[in-house]
Scaffold this motif. Structure first.
Motif, PDB file in Angstrom:
ATOM      1  N   VAL A 170      13.717   7.175  -3.383  1.00  0.00           N
ATOM      2  CA  VAL A 170      12.863   6.006  -3.185  1.00  0.00           C
ATOM      3  C   VAL A 170      11.680   6.033  -4.154  1.00  0.00           C
ATOM      4  N   THR A 171      10.947   7.137  -4.171  1.00  0.00           N
ATOM      5  CA  THR A 171       9.768   7.215  -5.040  1.00  0.00           C
ATOM      6  C   THR A 171      10.172   7.186  -6.510  1.00  0.00           C
ATOM      7  N   ALA A 172      11.305   7.801  -6.859  1.00  0.00           N
ATOM      8  CA  ALA A 172      11.760   7.798  -8.249  1.00  0.00           C
ATOM      9  C   ALA A 172      12.101   6.383  -8.697  1.00  0.00           C
TER      10      ALA A 172
ATOM     11  N   THR B 289      21.435  10.236  -2.881  1.00  0.00           N
ATOM     12  CA  THR B 289      21.458  11.426  -3.729  1.00  0.00           C
ATOM     13  C   THR B 289      20.974  11.071  -5.132  1.00  0.00           C
ATOM     14  N   PHE B 290      20.620  12.094  -5.878  1.00  0.00           N
ATOM     15  CA  PHE B 290      20.155  11.837  -7.237  1.00  0.00           C
ATOM     16  C   PHE B 290      21.309  11.429  -8.148  1.00  0.00           C
ATOM     17  N   ASP B 291      22.516  11.844  -7.869  1.00  0.00           N
ATOM     18  CA  ASP B 291      23.667  11.347  -8.620  1.00  0.00           C
ATOM     19  C   ASP B 291      23.831   9.849  -8.411  1.00  0.00           C
TER      20      ASP B 291
ATOM     21  N   SER C 188      17.448  -2.160  -1.874  1.00  0.00           N
ATOM     22  CA  SER C 188      18.030  -2.179  -0.527  1.00  0.00           C
ATOM     23  C   SER C 188      19.142  -1.148  -0.366  1.00  0.00           C
ATOM     24  N   ASN C 189      19.658  -0.656  -1.500  1.00  0.00           N
ATOM     25  CA  ASN C 189      20.727   0.351  -1.465  1.00  0.00           C
ATOM     26  C   ASN C 189      20.188   1.773  -1.604  1.00  0.00           C
ATOM     27  N   ILE C 190      18.858   1.907  -1.672  1.00  0.00           N
ATOM     28  CA  ILE C 190      18.248   3.218  -1.894  1.00  0.00           C
ATOM     29  C   ILE C 190      17.390   3.585  -0.695  1.00  0.00           C
TER      30      ILE C 190
ATOM     31  N   VAL D 184       0.823  -1.207   0.000  1.00  0.00           N
ATOM     32  CA  VAL D 184       0.000   0.000   0.000  1.00  0.00           C
ATOM     33  C   VAL D 184       0.854   1.252   0.000  1.00  0.00           C
ATOM     34  N   ILE D 185       1.959   1.207   0.728  1.00  0.00           N
ATOM     35  CA  ILE D 185       2.824   2.392   0.780  1.00  0.00           C
ATOM     36  C   ILE D 185       3.374   2.717  -0.599  1.00  0.00           C
ATOM     37  N   LEU D 186       3.755   1.675  -1.348  1.00  0.00           N
ATOM     38  CA  LEU D 186       4.272   1.900  -2.686  1.00  0.00           C
ATOM     39  C   LEU D 186       3.231   2.566  -3.563  1.00  0.00           C
TER      40      LEU D 186
END
Length: 332
Positions: A30-32, A70-72, A63-65, A6-8
């Motif tokens: 995360v959302t991107a 950062t966006f980079d 798991s790494n996000i 649901v969160i997604l």
């Protein structure tokens, strides 16, 4: 496939529903990442063909996000994820760079670069089309370098079809043609067919599962001011022939007087859809499967020639073109 929680779904809904000024503050790594992953999950057409475990890629990268990413850092992750699909039509455009898979470097010896050494009476040689004669013959040589733009841009076609009826044969060279617009190929092929011919089948993703597709749809060419040219046509191809150029190969191969010579085409066809994030990043996702009239997928397989010929590094460096030489031999 992974079931989104649901969160997604709430994150995706808020991301897609917000106003532009709100999105700039709401969008985070995360959302991107979730949006990009879901767009591919629901659209991409070749997961099964390429044996891609999309869920495993999600688990390995998500798991790494986190909200500290950062966006980079995110750009680098998304670039690697999209490149892992090994698909020429998949592109990811980040802040200052475009990431796109490349299939080849090793087949350049089969290029048409040396074909000019066999030509005389060259009428034109520009960035679209070459038209000339094979030396000491009455065989027309036409190379179509690309299919970009619109059919009206290819004014050379009129000259080609005016001169063609006086020729004994045609060698049509589409080596290194990376495609562009199917309509350009049709503008040429429909001058050569005297009847409607199905040359390809396509189907699009239409469901949540990776194997969900609509029914196969036939694609055809129809006569358009045709030239009744029933003399031999030799079609030259190599691994640098992609996308709309491969559709063009299928169009020409429906003609009964055509023989394909050279190497297998590159095997890349995707009809990509364009998606974007609110920060300006874009990504292109292959949305269809294309197949021959025998329902053989083109992606990663290509279109095999009737007569296989390959140049060697030695012959290429000597200025020879064994593929073109074989075409001339077949017409002798």
């Amino acid at each position: 496939m992974r079931t989104a929680n649901v969160i997604l779904f709430c994150s995706i809904f808020l991301l897609t529903a917000c106003k532009d000024d709100e999105c700039s503050t709401m969008l985070n790594a995360v959302t991107a990442f979730e949006q990009v992953w879901n767009d591919f999950d629901q659209t991409y057409a070749y997961f099964e063909l390429k044996d891609i475990d999309w869920d495993s890629l999600y688990n390995a990268n998500s798991s790494n996000i986190n909200e500290e990413t950062t966006f980079d850092e995110l750009e680098s992750i998304l670039a690697q994820v999209t490149l892992s699909l090994r698909d020429l039509h998949v592109r990811f455009i980040g802040s200052n760079k475009t990431y796109q898979f490349r299939k080849r470097d090793q087949f350049l010896d089969n290029s048409p670069e040396n074909a000019v050494n066999y030509l005389s009476d060259i009428i034109f040689d520009n960035n679209r089309v070459v038209l000339g004669n094979i030396q000491s013959t009455n065989i027309a040589y036409v190379r179509i370098k690309r299919l970009g733009g619109m059919p009206a841009d290819y004014t050379e076609f009129s000259t080609i079809f005016q001169t063609l009826p006086t020729k004994d044969a045609l060698i049509l060279d589409v080596r290194e043609n990376g495609g562009g617009n199917d309509a350009v190929g049709k503008a040429f092929a429909e001058r050569l067919t005297m009847e409607e011919r199905i040359y390809e089948y396509v189907r699009f993703r239409n469901g949540t599962e990776h194997h969900d597709f609509n029914d196969w749809t036939p694609i055809d060419i129809s006569p358009s001011n045709p030239v009744n040219f029933d003399k031999p046509i030799i079609l030259l191809t190599n691994r640098g022939c992609y996308s709309s150029a491969e559709s063009f190969v299928l169009m020409i191969k429906t003609l009964p007087n055509v023989t394909q010579v050279g190497d297998t085409t590159g095997g890349a066809t995707g009809n990509p859809k364009i998606f974007s994030l609110s920060n300006g990043w874009k990504y292109y996702i292959s949305s269809w499967q294309a197949a021959t009239i025998d329902f053989q997928l083109i992606e990663d397989h290509g279109i095999a020639p009737d007569v296989v010929v390959n140049n060697t590094e030695e012959t290429f460096n000597d200025g020879r073109d064994l593929i073109l030489e074989k075409a001339i031999e077949l017409l002798d």
